[in-house]
Scaffold this motif. Structure first.
Motif, PDB file in Angstrom:
ATOM      1  N   ARG A 144       0.832  -1.217   0.000  1.00 25.04           N
ATOM      2  CA  ARG A 144       0.000   0.000   0.000  1.00 25.04           C
ATOM      3  C   ARG A 144       0.860   1.258   0.000  1.00 25.04           C
ATOM      4  O   ARG A 144       0.605   2.206  -0.743  1.00 25.04           O
ATOM      5  N   GLU A 145       1.892   1.285   0.835  1.00 23.24           N
ATOM      6  CA  GLU A 145       2.767   2.456   0.909  1.00 23.24           C
ATOM      7  C   GLU A 145       3.538   2.651  -0.393  1.00 23.24           C
ATOM      8  O   GLU A 145       3.716   3.766  -0.867  1.00 23.24           O
ATOM      9  N   THR A 146       3.986   1.551  -0.999  1.00 28.82           N
ATOM     10  CA  THR A 146       4.693   1.640  -2.281  1.00 28.82           C
ATOM     11  C   THR A 146       3.788   2.247  -3.337  1.00 28.82           C
ATOM     12  O   THR A 146       4.201   3.147  -4.079  1.00 28.82           O
ATOM     13  N   CYS A 147       2.542   1.785  -3.415  1.00 34.51           N
ATOM     14  CA  CYS A 147       1.595   2.320  -4.394  1.00 34.51           C
ATOM     15  C   CYS A 147       1.302   3.798  -4.136  1.00 34.51           C
ATOM     16  O   CYS A 147       1.141   4.584  -5.068  1.00 34.51           O
ATOM     17  N   ARG A 148       1.256   4.181  -2.866  1.00 33.06           N
ATOM     18  CA  ARG A 148       0.958   5.566  -2.515  1.00 33.06           C
ATOM     19  C   ARG A 148       2.058   6.525  -2.981  1.00 33.06           C
ATOM     20  O   ARG A 148       1.773   7.637  -3.437  1.00 33.06           O
ATOM     21  N   VAL A 149       3.313   6.096  -2.874  1.00 30.42           N
ATOM     22  CA  VAL A 149       4.416   7.009  -3.181  1.00 30.42           C
ATOM     23  C   VAL A 149       4.880   6.957  -4.635  1.00 30.42           C
ATOM     24  O   VAL A 149       5.681   7.793  -5.053  1.00 30.42           O
ATOM     25  N   LEU A 150       4.398   5.997  -5.408  1.00 28.68           N
ATOM     26  CA  LEU A 150       4.785   5.939  -6.818  1.00 28.68           C
ATOM     27  C   LEU A 150       4.181   7.114  -7.583  1.00 28.68           C
ATOM     28  O   LEU A 150       3.049   7.522  -7.309  1.00 28.68           O
ATOM     29  N   PRO A 151       4.899   7.674  -8.550  1.00 27.24           N
ATOM     30  CA  PRO A 151       4.335   8.769  -9.336  1.00 27.24           C
ATOM     31  C   PRO A 151       3.233   8.264 -10.261  1.00 27.24           C
ATOM     32  O   PRO A 151       3.202   7.090 -10.640  1.00 27.24           O
ATOM     33  N   GLU A 152       2.330   9.159 -10.605  1.00 29.07           N
ATOM     34  CA  GLU A 152       1.271   8.827 -11.566  1.00 29.07           C
ATOM     35  C   GLU A 152       1.919   8.554 -12.925  1.00 29.07           C
ATOM     36  O   GLU A 152       2.908   9.196 -13.283  1.00 29.07           O
ATOM     37  N   PRO A 153       1.385   7.601 -13.684  1.00 26.13           N
ATOM     38  CA  PRO A 153       1.955   7.350 -15.007  1.00 26.13           C
ATOM     39  C   PRO A 153       1.733   8.542 -15.923  1.00 26.13           C
ATOM     40  O   PRO A 153       0.726   9.242 -15.830  1.00 26.13           O
ATOM     41  N   LYS A 154       2.692   8.760 -16.794  1.00 29.97           N
ATOM     42  CA  LYS A 154       2.574   9.844 -17.757  1.00 29.97           C
ATOM     43  C   LYS A 154       1.548   9.442 -18.821  1.00 29.97           C
ATOM     44  O   LYS A 154       1.496   8.285 -19.221  1.00 29.97           O
TER      45      LYS A 154
END
Length: 53
Positions: free
Chosen positions: A36-46
């Protein structure tokens, strides 16, 4: 990443580049929180560019 108890990197197979190694995959609560934390901090895809026809 602060949630990891130890930071260990190992290649998933011979010749591959190292990735984070999670030794305790049986701790479901910790593993779920880590995902969950990994998904939260990943940037939005371009956004993808449209192809010209």
């Amino acid at each position: 990443m602060a949630m990891l108890k130890t930071i260990d990197q190992q290649p998933p197979y011979e010749g591959a580049k190292p990735y984070f190694y999670i030794a305790d995959v049986d701790d479901r609560d910790n593993l779920s929180a880590l995902v969950r934390e990994t998904c939260r901090v990943l940037p939005e895809p371009k956004p993808k560019k449209k192809k010209k026809i």
